[in-house]
Scaffold this active site. Structure first.
Site, short mmCIF file in Angstrom:
data_model
loop_
_atom_site.label_atom_id
_atom_site.label_comp_id
_atom_site.label_asym_id
_atom_site.label_seq_id
_atom_site.Cartn_x
_atom_site.Cartn_y
_atom_site.Cartn_z
N HIS A 46 10.18 -6.97 -0.16
CA HIS A 46 9.26 -7.10 -1.29
C HIS A 46 10.04 -7.55 -2.52
O HIS A 46 11.24 -7.33 -2.63
CB HIS A 46 8.59 -5.76 -1.58
N GLU A 48 10.16 -6.38 -5.49
CA GLU A 48 10.83 -5.29 -6.20
C GLU A 48 12.14 -4.90 -5.52
O GLU A 48 13.15 -4.65 -6.18
CB GLU A 48 9.94 -4.03 -6.26
N CYS A 76 4.19 -0.80 -4.29
CA CYS A 76 3.73 0.04 -3.19
C CYS A 76 4.58 1.32 -3.17
O CYS A 76 5.52 1.46 -3.94
CB CYS A 76 3.86 -0.71 -1.87
N CYS A 79 8.39 0.65 -2.52
CA CYS A 79 9.09 0.15 -3.71
C CYS A 79 9.19 1.23 -4.78
O CYS A 79 10.21 1.35 -5.45
CB CYS A 79 8.40 -1.09 -4.24
#
Length: 139
Positions: A46, A48, A76, A79
Site C-alpha cells: 500500500h 502508506e 486501512c 497501514c
C-alpha cells in the site's frame, strides 16, 4: 495533499488502486509513494507502507516523530498498525474509506498521533470513482 494526489494519479496510470502518499518533515517531502500491490504482487504494498519505509530510510531510523503523512484515502487497519508503530506525529487523509478504513475497523493510531480527514476529499474520491467505473466497464 496535492503531491499525494499526483502519486495517486501515477498509481491510476499503472492500473493500481489510485492511492498516493507523501511524508513531510520540516516542510520537506522525505517520501513519496503510491499503491504497488499489482505490480509487486504484494498485498502489503500500500502507498502508506511504501512511504513509511522510504521515510524511515531517509531518516535513518524507524520512528517518524515530527513527520506528517498525507494520504489520499483513509488508511486501512494494516497501514494504521504500521503508522502506530512508527509513532508518526500526524496523519492527514483525503477521502474516508467507509468500509475498510481504520476508523470503521476500530484500529487505533499512536496516542500522540493527530488525525485530520477531508483534505481535498472531493478530488481523491473522484479519482477513486473513475478508477472503479473503468474497472467495471472492462469486465
Amino acid at each position: 495533499m496535492k503531491k499525494a494526489l499526483q502519486e495517486a494519479e501515477m498509481a491510476f496510470e499503472k492500473n493500481e488502486v489510485p492511492v498516493g502518499a507523501v511524508i513531510v518533515v520540516d516542510n520537506q517531502i522525505i517520501a513519496r509513494a503510491h499503491n504497488l500491490t499489482e505490480l509487486l504482487n504484494d498485498v502489503t504494498a500500500h502507498a502508506e507502507m511504501q512511504a513509511i519505509t522510504a521515510a524511515a530510510n531517509f531518516l535513518g531510523g524507524k520512528y517518524l516523530t515530527g513527520c506528517t503523512l498525507y494520504v489520499t484515502l483513509e488508511p486501512c487497519q494494516m497501514c494504521a498498525g504500521a503508522l502506530y508503530w512508527s509513532q508518526i506525529s500526524k496523519v492527514v487523509f483525503a477521502a474516508r474509506d467507509e468500509n475498510r478504513g481504520f476508523i470503521k475497523m476500530g484500529t487505533q493510531l499512536h496516542p500522540k498521533t493527530v488525525v485530520q480527514g477531508g483534505v481535498l476529499e472531493t478530488e481523491a474520491e473522484a479519482l477513486l470513482k473513475r478508477f472503479f467505473i473503468e474497472k467495471r466497464n472492462l469486465n
